[in-house]
Design a protein around this motif. Sequence first.
Motif, short mmCIF file in Angstrom:
data_model
loop_
_atom_site.label_atom_id
_atom_site.label_comp_id
_atom_site.label_asym_id
_atom_site.label_seq_id
_atom_site.Cartn_x
_atom_site.Cartn_y
_atom_site.Cartn_z
N GLN A 37 86.43 63.38 16.82
CA GLN A 37 85.86 63.47 18.45
C GLN A 37 84.54 64.21 18.43
O GLN A 37 84.67 65.36 17.98
CB GLN A 37 86.72 63.87 19.53
N VAL A 39 81.53 65.84 20.61
CA VAL A 39 81.30 66.26 22.09
C VAL A 39 80.08 66.95 22.22
O VAL A 39 79.92 67.90 21.48
CB VAL A 39 82.39 67.06 22.83
N LYS A 58 80.28 56.57 20.76
CA LYS A 58 81.67 57.16 20.62
C LYS A 58 81.31 58.37 21.20
O LYS A 58 82.52 59.21 21.30
CB LYS A 58 82.44 57.13 19.28
N GLN A 60 81.22 61.80 23.43
CA GLN A 60 81.39 62.39 24.63
C GLN A 60 80.92 63.60 25.13
O GLN A 60 80.12 64.03 24.52
CB GLN A 60 83.16 62.72 24.66
N SER A 89 83.84 64.36 30.05
CA SER A 89 85.28 64.07 29.93
C SER A 89 85.69 65.64 29.57
O SER A 89 87.16 65.73 29.25
CB SER A 89 85.66 63.06 29.10
#
Length: 267
Positions: A37, A39, A58, A60, A89
């Motif tokens: 993930q 970010v 993808k 965030q 998020s």
Amino acid sequence: MRTPIMAGNWKMNCDNEEAAALAKGVVDAVGQVADCQVVLCPPATALTTVAECIKGSKIQLGAQNMFWEEKGAFTGELSAKMLLSCGCSFVIIGHSERRGRFGAVAEDFTEELRRVFGDTDASVNRKLKAALAAGLTPIVCVGELISERQAGMTDAIVSDQVRAALDGVEADALPDIVIAYEPVWAIGTGEVCDAQEANRVCGLIRKVVGDIGGASRAEAMRVLYGGSVKPDNIDELIAQPEIDGGLVGGASLKADSFAALVNAAAK
Ligand code: PGA
């Protein structure tokens, strides 16, 4: 298996033009990466700009701070709802700089001036609960000063910060929280924490969380390391079983070095 996280904390860097260029560079390099993930945490002024740039990827969006109330007479503060409306998020909570605890910079800040950065364990706890209630994923920062490490207080300081941050949080919410171990002396100093030692403290954090909410919830939680993470030290850090990724300052300000960190974590 916990999915690793690589979060770039841009701190007080990048006007909107620079933020767009950096975000686009990251999207081009690792915008579709799987198994990690990614970010980006730009300054609040650039959140909507970066949100636009990462659309369709993808990647965030995260904020660097928030306030716990929903709205009202709190000049200069931002609520969780406002961050959500910008596309966030994630939100970083209780970074050592926000707690007035600096590693490399601001040595000339007097005690009085440090109070501008006024987070305490109590405010971190409130912010954490407000973030969870709003559906933001909090990245809660903990870590010791060099003086605390030299005095043998690392474990006590870190454990106390974790317990205080999580005070009153529902056990079922624990897997939704990310904790970043960030030894203050390693932040912005170029002096990375020894990988085995970082692993040991991240394991301690997981144990404290397990004591609060049970081992299986603690096993599901991501624990990151932060403090002078760079392409040349990421491999050893990410290989540690307790380290689930990084919270990165300096090395997140260039798309190529941040992409190298993402790729190392996604391996
Ligand atoms: P650094 O900052 O990577 O520049 O040391 C890390 C952080 O403060 O999150």
